[in-house]
Design a protein around this motif. Structure first.
Motif, PDB file in Angstrom:
ATOM      1  N   ASN A  48     -13.001  15.823 137.436  1.00  0.00           N
ATOM      2  CA  ASN A  48     -13.845  15.794 136.241  1.00  0.00           C
ATOM      3  C   ASN A  48     -13.632  17.012 135.344  1.00  0.00           C
ATOM      4  N   ASP A  49     -12.427  17.557 135.429  1.00  0.00           N
ATOM      5  CA  ASP A  49     -12.080  18.687 134.571  1.00  0.00           C
ATOM      6  C   ASP A  49     -11.581  18.140 133.229  1.00  0.00           C
ATOM      7  N   PRO A  50     -12.395  18.298 132.163  1.00  0.00           N
ATOM      8  CA  PRO A  50     -12.015  17.682 130.882  1.00  0.00           C
ATOM      9  C   PRO A  50     -10.692  18.223 130.334  1.00  0.00           C
ATOM     10  N   TYR A  51     -10.389  19.484 130.641  1.00  0.00           N
ATOM     11  CA  TYR A  51      -9.136  20.070 130.139  1.00  0.00           C
ATOM     12  C   TYR A  51      -7.932  19.324 130.720  1.00  0.00           C
ATOM     13  N   LYS A  52      -7.953  19.124 132.033  1.00  0.00           N
ATOM     14  CA  LYS A  52      -6.814  18.452 132.681  1.00  0.00           C
ATOM     15  C   LYS A  52      -6.712  16.994 132.223  1.00  0.00           C
ATOM     16  N   ILE A  53      -7.857  16.359 132.073  1.00  0.00           N
ATOM     17  CA  ILE A  53      -7.866  14.962 131.604  1.00  0.00           C
ATOM     18  C   ILE A  53      -7.274  14.895 130.194  1.00  0.00           C
ATOM     19  N   TRP A  54      -7.688  15.833 129.384  1.00  0.00           N
ATOM     20  CA  TRP A  54      -7.188  15.903 127.990  1.00  0.00           C
ATOM     21  C   TRP A  54      -5.661  16.056 127.995  1.00  0.00           C
ATOM     22  N   VAL A  55      -5.160  17.043 128.726  1.00  0.00           N
ATOM     23  CA  VAL A  55      -3.706  17.262 128.765  1.00  0.00           C
ATOM     24  C   VAL A  55      -3.001  15.987 129.235  1.00  0.00           C
ATOM     25  N   SER A  56      -3.525  15.367 130.283  1.00  0.00           N
ATOM     26  CA  SER A  56      -2.850  14.164 130.817  1.00  0.00           C
ATOM     27  C   SER A  56      -2.832  13.061 129.769  1.00  0.00           C
ATOM     28  N   GLU A  57      -3.924  12.874 129.061  1.00  0.00           N
ATOM     29  CA  GLU A  57      -3.969  11.790 128.074  1.00  0.00           C
ATOM     30  C   GLU A  57      -3.005  12.032 126.915  1.00  0.00           C
ATOM     31  N   ILE A  58      -2.898  13.284 126.490  1.00  0.00           N
ATOM     32  CA  ILE A  58      -1.978  13.564 125.374  1.00  0.00           C
ATOM     33  C   ILE A  58      -0.532  13.349 125.846  1.00  0.00           C
ATOM     34  N   ILE A  59      -0.234  13.769 127.058  1.00  0.00           N
ATOM     35  CA  ILE A  59       1.127  13.539 127.588  1.00  0.00           C
ATOM     36  C   ILE A  59       1.388  12.040 127.718  1.00  0.00           C
ATOM     37  N   ARG A  74       4.019  20.518 135.411  1.00  0.00           N
ATOM     38  CA  ARG A  74       4.595  21.768 134.888  1.00  0.00           C
ATOM     39  C   ARG A  74       3.645  22.421 133.887  1.00  0.00           C
ATOM     40  N   PHE A  75       3.045  21.594 133.035  1.00  0.00           N
ATOM     41  CA  PHE A  75       2.162  22.116 131.996  1.00  0.00           C
ATOM     42  C   PHE A  75       0.938  22.760 132.632  1.00  0.00           C
ATOM     43  N   ILE A  76       0.342  22.066 133.607  1.00  0.00           N
ATOM     44  CA  ILE A  76      -0.883  22.586 134.235  1.00  0.00           C
ATOM     45  C   ILE A  76      -0.574  23.822 135.086  1.00  0.00           C
ATOM     46  N   ALA A  77       0.618  23.862 135.695  1.00  0.00           N
ATOM     47  CA  ALA A  77       0.977  25.056 136.487  1.00  0.00           C
ATOM     48  C   ALA A  77       1.071  26.276 135.567  1.00  0.00           C
ATOM     49  N   ARG A  78       1.611  26.076 134.359  1.00  0.00           N
ATOM     50  CA  ARG A  78       1.788  27.208 133.440  1.00  0.00           C
ATOM     51  C   ARG A  78       0.517  27.516 132.636  1.00  0.00           C
ATOM     52  N   PHE A  79      -0.215  26.440 132.255  1.00  0.00           N
ATOM     53  CA  PHE A  79      -1.459  26.607 131.470  1.00  0.00           C
ATOM     54  C   PHE A  79      -2.586  25.897 132.216  1.00  0.00           C
ATOM     55  N   PRO A  80      -3.164  26.547 133.243  1.00  0.00           N
ATOM     56  CA  PRO A  80      -4.113  25.840 134.113  1.00  0.00           C
ATOM     57  C   PRO A  80      -5.487  25.593 133.480  1.00  0.00           C
ATOM     58  N   ASP A  81      -5.790  26.285 132.378  1.00  0.00           N
ATOM     59  CA  ASP A  81      -7.111  26.083 131.774  1.00  0.00           C
ATOM     60  C   ASP A  81      -7.045  26.358 130.279  1.00  0.00           C
ATOM     61  N   LEU A 117     -11.921  28.121 122.589  1.00  0.00           N
ATOM     62  CA  LEU A 117     -12.141  29.519 122.982  1.00  0.00           C
ATOM     63  C   LEU A 117     -13.037  30.231 121.957  1.00  0.00           C
ATOM     64  N   GLN A 118     -12.730  29.992 120.680  1.00  0.00           N
ATOM     65  CA  GLN A 118     -13.463  30.733 119.635  1.00  0.00           C
ATOM     66  C   GLN A 118     -14.852  30.149 119.352  1.00  0.00           C
ATOM     67  N   GLU A 119     -14.930  28.823 119.327  1.00  0.00           N
ATOM     68  CA  GLU A 119     -16.200  28.230 118.874  1.00  0.00           C
ATOM     69  C   GLU A 119     -17.096  27.723 119.998  1.00  0.00           C
ATOM     70  N   HIS A 120     -16.533  27.563 121.199  1.00  0.00           N
ATOM     71  CA  HIS A 120     -17.358  27.055 122.309  1.00  0.00           C
ATOM     72  C   HIS A 120     -17.298  28.005 123.516  1.00  0.00           C
ATOM     73  N   ASN A 121     -16.997  29.273 123.250  1.00  0.00           N
ATOM     74  CA  ASN A 121     -16.918  30.292 124.315  1.00  0.00           C
ATOM     75  C   ASN A 121     -15.984  29.887 125.446  1.00  0.00           C
ATOM     76  N   GLY A 122     -14.971  29.127 125.141  1.00  0.00           N
ATOM     77  CA  GLY A 122     -13.988  28.749 126.162  1.00  0.00           C
ATOM     78  C   GLY A 122     -14.442  27.603 127.049  1.00  0.00           C
ATOM     79  N   VAL A 123     -15.621  27.037 126.771  1.00  0.00           N
ATOM     80  CA  VAL A 123     -16.123  25.928 127.602  1.00  0.00           C
ATOM     81  C   VAL A 123     -15.886  24.609 126.859  1.00  0.00           C
ATOM     82  N   PHE A 124     -15.245  23.676 127.523  1.00  0.00           N
ATOM     83  CA  PHE A 124     -14.944  22.395 126.886  1.00  0.00           C
ATOM     84  C   PHE A 124     -16.257  21.719 126.485  1.00  0.00           C
ATOM     85  N   PRO A 125     -16.419  21.326 125.215  1.00  0.00           N
ATOM     86  CA  PRO A 125     -17.701  20.730 124.808  1.00  0.00           C
ATOM     87  C   PRO A 125     -17.941  19.403 125.522  1.00  0.00           C
TER      88      PRO A 125
END
Ligand code: ADE
Length: 379
Positions: A48-59, A74-81, A117-125
């Motif tokens: 339920n990590d929205p960041y990982k779900i987001w990356v997967s959907e765009i890929i 590869r993307f998640i290993a390099r950019f995990p969050d 990062l800038q507008e939501h303090n780094g927390v996925f809305p």
């Protein structure tokens, strides 16, 4: 067979009113049973990590699951969050996207990570509209993120889901129109098992991908075979209906791989594409672009050719017309090497070009055509 179709769906689109009937009540149950048995084990499922779900959907908007898996890992290993993506430089992000195409998607991911990062303090809305407002996130991706991560009841309708629903209900409305998208989204929403929205949406996608496949689906093992209107009409291949209005344009690209100096210490020239477009910020060899095919004589009379290459330049045709199909255009690319016939090759450096040691070229993100050429040279 009409009794399967939801009341609102048919009353809205087919003017058939079926009073007080929740039609096809077992649809979601049947689908989820199939999903439990048939689903693939994929790293973006059951999380339920929205960041990982987001990356997967765009890929996965770019490529099939099999190839997407490699890119995702590869993307998640390099950019995990979100933070690591937001703080990365664009060149690193594009390098991890290399080969997938549509680089604007990677640029938007990067941009949206900075916004979080800038507008939501780094927390996925965790609110649909705030997710939808992020750059590069349309209705489809917002529905995928919010339903997979938090079970919000937004229907996810991709090509797999269009196909499945178009066949099941023999829908003649084209799927590639605004009206068609609205209709299929409404239908998916009515069929949805809302308390299990995430699983339901994943199951719809998976059913289209594994069972209700684009060509030669095996309808003999389909759990919905007895309910499928397209199958009943022996017309599975006729669905989904497409309007297909997209016009494609042919372009002819002539690339010049300049090789200055001796092997081992050779240099070449690259240019960063700064123009807006799908290849923005990617690097490529000097290029002459044309809307008609040019033979070598015609090429050598162009202004660019005459200003770039000295008298002693020698041209060798390496790849003759590699076809590259994009959504609105087809590119026919030709690659030449440019070396010196005698003496030293002194290429006047054209504006905006950079001179680099040839053996450092893999540090520059390049598009698919350049990658194709470079790989052909090393194999
Ligand atoms: N295609 C698009 N989204 C997908 C997902 N979550 N799983 C598998 N294939 C997909």
């Amino acid at each position: 067979m009409l009794f399967f179709v939801t009341e609102k769906f048919y009353s809205t689109f087919f003017c058939i009113f079926v009073p007080n009937m929740k039609i096809f009540p077992f649809f979601a149950q049947k689908l989820l049973e199939w999903y439990q048995i048939s689903q693939r084990n994929l790293p973006w499922r059951g999380i339920n990590d929205p960041y990982k779900i987001w990356v997967s959907e765009i890929i996965l908007q770019q490529t099939q699951v099999k190839q997407g898996l490699e890119y995702y890992n590869r993307f998640i290993a390099r950019f995990p969050d979100v933070k690591s993506l937001a703080e990365a430089d664009e060149q690193a992000v594009l390098l991890h996207w290399q080969g997938l195409g549509y680089y604007s998607r990677a640029r938007n991911l990067h941009f949206a990570a900075k916004t979080i990062l800038q507008e939501h303090n780094g927390v996925f809305p965790n609110e649909y509209q705030a997710v939808r407002n992020l750059k590069g996130i349309g209705e489809y991706t917002a529905a995928a993120i919010t339903s997979f991560a938090w079970n919000m009841p937004y229907p996810v309708v991709d090509g797999n889901v269009f196909r499945f629903l178009a066949r099941l209900f023999a829908v003649d409305e084209p799927v590639d129109t605004g009206r068609g998208k609205k209709l299929f989204t409404q239908l998916a929403g009515e069929l949805m098992d809302k308390p299990h929205a995430g699983q339901f949406n994943q199951a719809m996608i998976e059913f289209g991908a594994l069972q209700c496949t684009p060509t030669t689906p095996d309808c003999s093992i389909c759990p919905f075979a007895g309910h499928c209107l397209a199958l009943a009409q022996n017309a599975v291949a006729n669905y989904p209906v497409k309007q297909n209005k997209t016009q494609t344009k042919n372009l002819y690209f002539y690339y010049f791989h300049i090789i200055e100096g001796i092997a081992g210490q050779a240099h070449t020239y690259l240019k960063k594409r700064t123009e807006k477009g799908i290849w923005q910020n990617l690097f490529e060899f000097p290029l002459i672009e044309s809307e008609t095919p040019l033979n070598f004589d015609e090429l050598s009379q162009t202004e660019s050719f005459q200003s770039w290459f000295p008298q002693n330049a020698q041209f060798k045709l390496i790849i003759d017309t590699k076809k590259h199909v994009l959504s609105h255009r087809v590119i026919y690319a030709t690659f030449y090497t440019v070396t010196s016939r005698r003496g030293v090759l002194h290429t006047p450096i054209p504006p905006n070009f950079i001179k680099i040691p040839s053996n450092e070229i893999d540090q520059y993100p390049v598009h698919r055509l350049m990658q194709y050429y470079l790989e052909s040279q090393t194999s």
